[in-house]
Scaffold this motif. Structure first.
Motif, PDB file in Angstrom:
ATOM      1  N   ALA A 131       0.830  -1.207   0.000  1.00  0.00           N
ATOM      2  CA  ALA A 131       0.000   0.000   0.000  1.00  0.00           C
ATOM      3  C   ALA A 131       0.860   1.252   0.000  1.00  0.00           C
ATOM      4  CB  ALA A 131      -0.930  -0.012   1.208  1.00  0.00           C
ATOM      5  N   LEU A 132       1.921   1.242   0.781  1.00  0.00           N
ATOM      6  CA  LEU A 132       2.813   2.395   0.845  1.00  0.00           C
ATOM      7  C   LEU A 132       3.414   2.705  -0.523  1.00  0.00           C
ATOM      8  CD1 LEU A 132       4.399   4.525   2.471  1.00  0.00           C
ATOM      9  CD2 LEU A 132       6.145   2.771   2.851  1.00  0.00           C
ATOM     10  N   LYS A 133       3.855   1.673  -1.248  1.00  0.00           N
ATOM     11  CA  LYS A 133       4.444   1.888  -2.566  1.00  0.00           C
ATOM     12  C   LYS A 133       3.438   2.543  -3.516  1.00  0.00           C
ATOM     13  CE  LYS A 133       7.674  -1.974  -2.160  1.00  0.00           C
ATOM     14  NZ  LYS A 133       7.976  -3.365  -2.565  1.00  0.00           N
ATOM     15  N   LEU A 134       2.202   2.072  -3.494  1.00  0.00           N
ATOM     16  CA  LEU A 134       1.169   2.655  -4.352  1.00  0.00           C
ATOM     17  C   LEU A 134       0.907   4.113  -3.982  1.00  0.00           C
ATOM     18  CD1 LEU A 134      -1.271  -0.394  -4.411  1.00  0.00           C
ATOM     19  CD2 LEU A 134       0.042   0.477  -6.364  1.00  0.00           C
ATOM     20  N   LEU A 135       0.862   4.387  -2.692  1.00  0.00           N
ATOM     21  CA  LEU A 135       0.626   5.760  -2.231  1.00  0.00           C
ATOM     22  C   LEU A 135       1.775   6.685  -2.635  1.00  0.00           C
ATOM     23  CD1 LEU A 135      -0.784   4.860   1.288  1.00  0.00           C
ATOM     24  CD2 LEU A 135      -2.055   6.041  -0.516  1.00  0.00           C
ATOM     25  N   LEU A 136       3.008   6.195  -2.514  1.00  0.00           N
ATOM     26  CA  LEU A 136       4.172   7.007  -2.898  1.00  0.00           C
ATOM     27  C   LEU A 136       4.247   7.200  -4.415  1.00  0.00           C
ATOM     28  CD1 LEU A 136       6.867   5.628  -0.438  1.00  0.00           C
ATOM     29  CD2 LEU A 136       5.600   7.782  -0.265  1.00  0.00           C
ATOM     30  N   ASN A 137       3.556   6.316  -5.154  1.00  0.00           N
ATOM     31  CA  ASN A 137       3.507   6.448  -6.618  1.00  0.00           C
ATOM     32  C   ASN A 137       2.323   7.284  -7.086  1.00  0.00           C
ATOM     33  OD1 ASN A 137       5.843   5.037  -7.242  1.00  0.00           O
ATOM     34  ND2 ASN A 137       4.810   3.054  -7.299  1.00  0.00           N
ATOM     35  N   GLY A 138       1.571   7.876  -6.143  1.00  0.00           N
ATOM     36  CA  GLY A 138       0.528   8.812  -6.530  1.00  0.00           C
ATOM     37  C   GLY A 138      -0.892   8.420  -6.206  1.00  0.00           C
ATOM     38  N   ALA A 139      -1.113   7.232  -5.652  1.00  0.00           N
ATOM     39  CA  ALA A 139      -2.474   6.842  -5.267  1.00  0.00           C
ATOM     40  C   ALA A 139      -2.957   7.729  -4.121  1.00  0.00           C
ATOM     41  CB  ALA A 139      -2.510   5.375  -4.847  1.00  0.00           C
ATOM     42  N   LYS A 140      -4.275   7.929  -4.071  1.00  0.00           N
ATOM     43  CA  LYS A 140      -4.900   8.755  -3.038  1.00  0.00           C
ATOM     44  C   LYS A 140      -5.270   7.887  -1.837  1.00  0.00           C
ATOM     45  CE  LYS A 140      -7.186  12.154  -1.057  1.00  0.00           C
ATOM     46  NZ  LYS A 140      -6.444  13.210  -0.348  1.00  0.00           N
ATOM     47  N   LEU A 141      -4.899   8.326  -0.647  1.00  0.00           N
ATOM     48  CA  LEU A 141      -5.226   7.613   0.590  1.00  0.00           C
ATOM     49  C   LEU A 141      -6.649   7.942   1.028  1.00  0.00           C
ATOM     50  CD1 LEU A 141      -4.335   5.931   3.113  1.00  0.00           C
ATOM     51  CD2 LEU A 141      -3.548   8.099   4.117  1.00  0.00           C
ATOM     52  N   ILE A 142      -7.457   6.894   1.245  1.00  0.00           N
ATOM     53  CA  ILE A 142      -8.826   7.067   1.749  1.00  0.00           C
ATOM     54  C   ILE A 142      -9.019   6.127   2.939  1.00  0.00           C
ATOM     55  CG2 ILE A 142     -11.302   6.976   1.247  1.00  0.00           C
ATOM     56  CD1 ILE A 142     -10.158   8.897  -0.646  1.00  0.00           C
ATOM     57  N   GLY A 143      -9.049   6.674   4.124  1.00  0.00           N
ATOM     58  CA  GLY A 143      -9.324   5.872   5.316  1.00  0.00           C
ATOM     59  C   GLY A 143     -10.819   5.836   5.588  1.00  0.00           C
ATOM     60  N   THR A 144     -11.339   4.660   5.926  1.00  0.00           N
ATOM     61  CA  THR A 144     -12.780   4.562   6.172  1.00  0.00           C
ATOM     62  C   THR A 144     -13.191   5.255   7.456  1.00  0.00           C
ATOM     63  OG1 THR A 144     -12.551   2.423   7.297  1.00  0.00           O
ATOM     64  CG2 THR A 144     -12.953   2.384   4.914  1.00  0.00           C
ATOM     65  N   ASN A 145     -12.318   5.247   8.454  1.00  0.00           N
ATOM     66  CA  ASN A 145     -12.629   5.907   9.726  1.00  0.00           C
ATOM     67  C   ASN A 145     -11.351   6.090  10.516  1.00  0.00           C
ATOM     68  OD1 ASN A 145     -12.397   3.763  12.061  1.00  0.00           O
ATOM     69  ND2 ASN A 145     -13.355   2.706  10.350  1.00  0.00           N
ATOM     70  N   ASP A 146     -11.409   6.910  11.564  1.00  0.00           N
ATOM     71  CA  ASP A 146     -10.208   7.109  12.381  1.00  0.00           C
ATOM     72  C   ASP A 146     -10.428   6.750  13.848  1.00  0.00           C
ATOM     73  OD1 ASP A 146     -11.796   9.298  12.872  1.00  0.00           O
ATOM     74  OD2 ASP A 146     -10.322  10.808  12.297  1.00  0.00           O
ATOM     75  N   ASP A 147     -11.146   5.648  14.080  1.00  0.00           N
ATOM     76  CA  ASP A 147     -11.267   5.112  15.442  1.00  0.00           C
ATOM     77  C   ASP A 147      -9.878   4.760  15.980  1.00  0.00           C
ATOM     78  OD1 ASP A 147     -13.983   5.240  15.138  1.00  0.00           O
ATOM     79  OD2 ASP A 147     -14.335   3.077  15.242  1.00  0.00           O
ATOM     80  N   ARG A 148      -9.545   5.256  17.161  1.00  0.00           N
ATOM     81  CA  ARG A 148      -8.255   4.929  17.775  1.00  0.00           C
ATOM     82  C   ARG A 148      -8.249   3.516  18.339  1.00  0.00           C
ATOM     83  NH1 ARG A 148      -7.435   7.119  22.170  1.00  0.00           N
ATOM     84  NH2 ARG A 148      -9.472   8.091  22.493  1.00  0.00           N
ATOM     85  N   ILE A 149      -9.323   3.154  19.048  1.00  0.00           N
ATOM     86  CA  ILE A 149      -9.425   1.850  19.697  1.00  0.00           C
ATOM     87  C   ILE A 149     -10.829   1.302  19.515  1.00  0.00           C
ATOM     88  CG2 ILE A 149      -7.627   2.288  21.429  1.00  0.00           C
ATOM     89  CD1 ILE A 149      -9.845   2.944  23.433  1.00  0.00           C
ATOM     90  N   LEU A 150     -10.976  -0.019  19.698  1.00  0.00           N
ATOM     91  CA  LEU A 150     -12.269  -0.678  19.585  1.00  0.00           C
ATOM     92  C   LEU A 150     -12.559  -1.479  20.853  1.00  0.00           C
ATOM     93  CD1 LEU A 150     -12.041  -2.119  15.951  1.00  0.00           C
ATOM     94  CD2 LEU A 150     -13.272  -0.077  16.697  1.00  0.00           C
ATOM     95  N   ALA A 151     -13.810  -1.415  21.319  1.00  0.00           N
ATOM     96  CA  ALA A 151     -14.208  -2.174  22.501  1.00  0.00           C
ATOM     97  C   ALA A 151     -14.280  -3.662  22.173  1.00  0.00           C
ATOM     98  CB  ALA A 151     -15.564  -1.677  23.002  1.00  0.00           C
ATOM     99  N   GLN A 152     -13.707  -4.493  23.053  1.00  0.00           N
ATOM    100  CA  GLN A 152     -13.750  -5.940  22.932  1.00  0.00           C
ATOM    101  C   GLN A 152     -14.210  -6.536  24.264  1.00  0.00           C
ATOM    102  OE1 GLN A 152     -13.382  -7.319  20.114  1.00  0.00           O
ATOM    103  NE2 GLN A 152     -12.270  -5.807  18.900  1.00  0.00           N
ATOM    104  N   PRO A 153     -14.608  -7.828  24.284  1.00  0.00           N
ATOM    105  CA  PRO A 153     -15.076  -8.432  25.539  1.00  0.00           C
ATOM    106  C   PRO A 153     -14.057  -8.333  26.668  1.00  0.00           C
ATOM    107  CG  PRO A 153     -15.626  -9.850  23.694  1.00  0.00           C
ATOM    108  CD  PRO A 153     -14.763  -8.761  23.143  1.00  0.00           C
ATOM    109  N   ASP A 154     -12.751  -8.379  26.316  1.00  0.00           N
ATOM    110  CA  ASP A 154     -11.710  -8.371  27.352  1.00  0.00           C
ATOM    111  C   ASP A 154     -10.960  -7.045  27.434  1.00  0.00           C
ATOM    112  OD1 ASP A 154     -10.525  -8.557  24.905  1.00  0.00           O
ATOM    113  OD2 ASP A 154      -9.099 -10.141  25.456  1.00  0.00           O
ATOM    114  N   GLY A 155     -11.501  -6.002  26.825  1.00  0.00           N
ATOM    115  CA  GLY A 155     -10.821  -4.706  26.870  1.00  0.00           C
ATOM    116  C   GLY A 155     -10.930  -3.984  25.543  1.00  0.00           C
TER     117      GLY A 155
END
Length: 252
Positions: A131-155
């Motif tokens: 992915a990094l190589k494609l981005l450095l070659n001009g591809a546009k970065l599109i992140g679906t979301n910027d959640d830092r952490i996700l709730a799980q049963p154990d934390g």
């Protein structure tokens, strides 16, 4: 006029594979009463069918594919509307691939116009480097979301936003902001569902995503303390929901 509920999933309906029982009773009552609801989620992993099956395994009944609007769908729709090019590489799972294909993108790992980044629990150094190589070659970065952490049963576990931030740092690109709490996911969901802001109520467990989205857009919110945040976090974060419950059954 009855409002339409836009309900979060992770931490609101379940924690990982752990059912939140009051949430299930709440949804079943909405179905019984024929009240309109949709699941508005930052989780881009699953297809609509996989989302239904995931909830059915926990005991939910009456859930349909059309009940889901994900950050993957919002990202694909947004990119189609705002950028040229239809070749995409993606870090993610089936849900992101489905959303891209539904919007007319072709998956291309050699000459991509875009690199979409959704949560991939089997993400590898090799995938990230490609992915990094494609981005450095001009591809546009599109992140679906910027959640830092996700709730799980154990934390908690790493959220997609932490991965997107890695690519932003490595490439010095900035992804458009798609998922909650950013306006894009709400705007695209309302357009997709043919609703207006005053028609909906946002329900979620995360003050920094679900509730902040509502606050920023003057949309009514219901904060439920079954996931990421608790009541004491409201003043600490300065994010104030319209309503607070400890169990969604209280709304019935």
């Amino acid at each position: 006029m009855k409002k339409t509920y836009l309900i979060d999933l992770d931490g609101t309906m379940y924690r990982g594979t752990l059912l939140i029982e009051g949430a299930m009773h709440f949804v079943h009552e909405l179905i019984k009463r024929k009240e309109e609801f949709y699941f508005l989620t930052n989780n881009a992993k699953r297809t609509k069918r996989q989302n239904v099956e995931h909830m059915e395994r926990m005991g939910y009944c009456g859930i349909k594919e059309e009940h889901f609007f994900t950050s993957a769908m919002a990202a694909a729709i947004y990119a189609r509307k705002h950028y040229e090019g239809r070749k995409a590489y993606y870090i993610g799972q089936d849900g992101l691939r489905e959303a891209l294909e539904d919007e007319g993108f072709t998956i291309d790992d050699t000459n991509a116009d875009f690199v979409f980044v959704g949560l991939d629990t089997s993400g590898t150094y090799e995938k990230y480097s490609k992915a990094l190589k494609l981005l450095l070659n001009g591809a546009k970065l599109i992140g679906t979301n910027d959640d830092r952490i996700l709730a799980q049963p154990d934390g908690f576990s790493i959220g997609n936003g932490s991965v997107v931030a890695m690519f932003e740092y490595a490439t010095q690109q900035k992804s458009p902001k798609i998922g909650k709490p950013h306006d894009t996911i709400l705007e695209e969901a309302l357009d997709f569902l043919h609703k207006k802001k005053e028609d909906v109520i946002l329900i979620g467990d995360n003050l920094e995503t679900d509730i902040l989205l509502g606050v920023r857009n003057q949309v009514e919110t219901i904060f439920v303390t079954t996931g990421v945040h608790q009541r004491e976090d409201i003043d600490r974060l300065g994010i104030h929901p319209t309503h607070i419950v400890d169990d969604l059954q209280e709304l019935l």
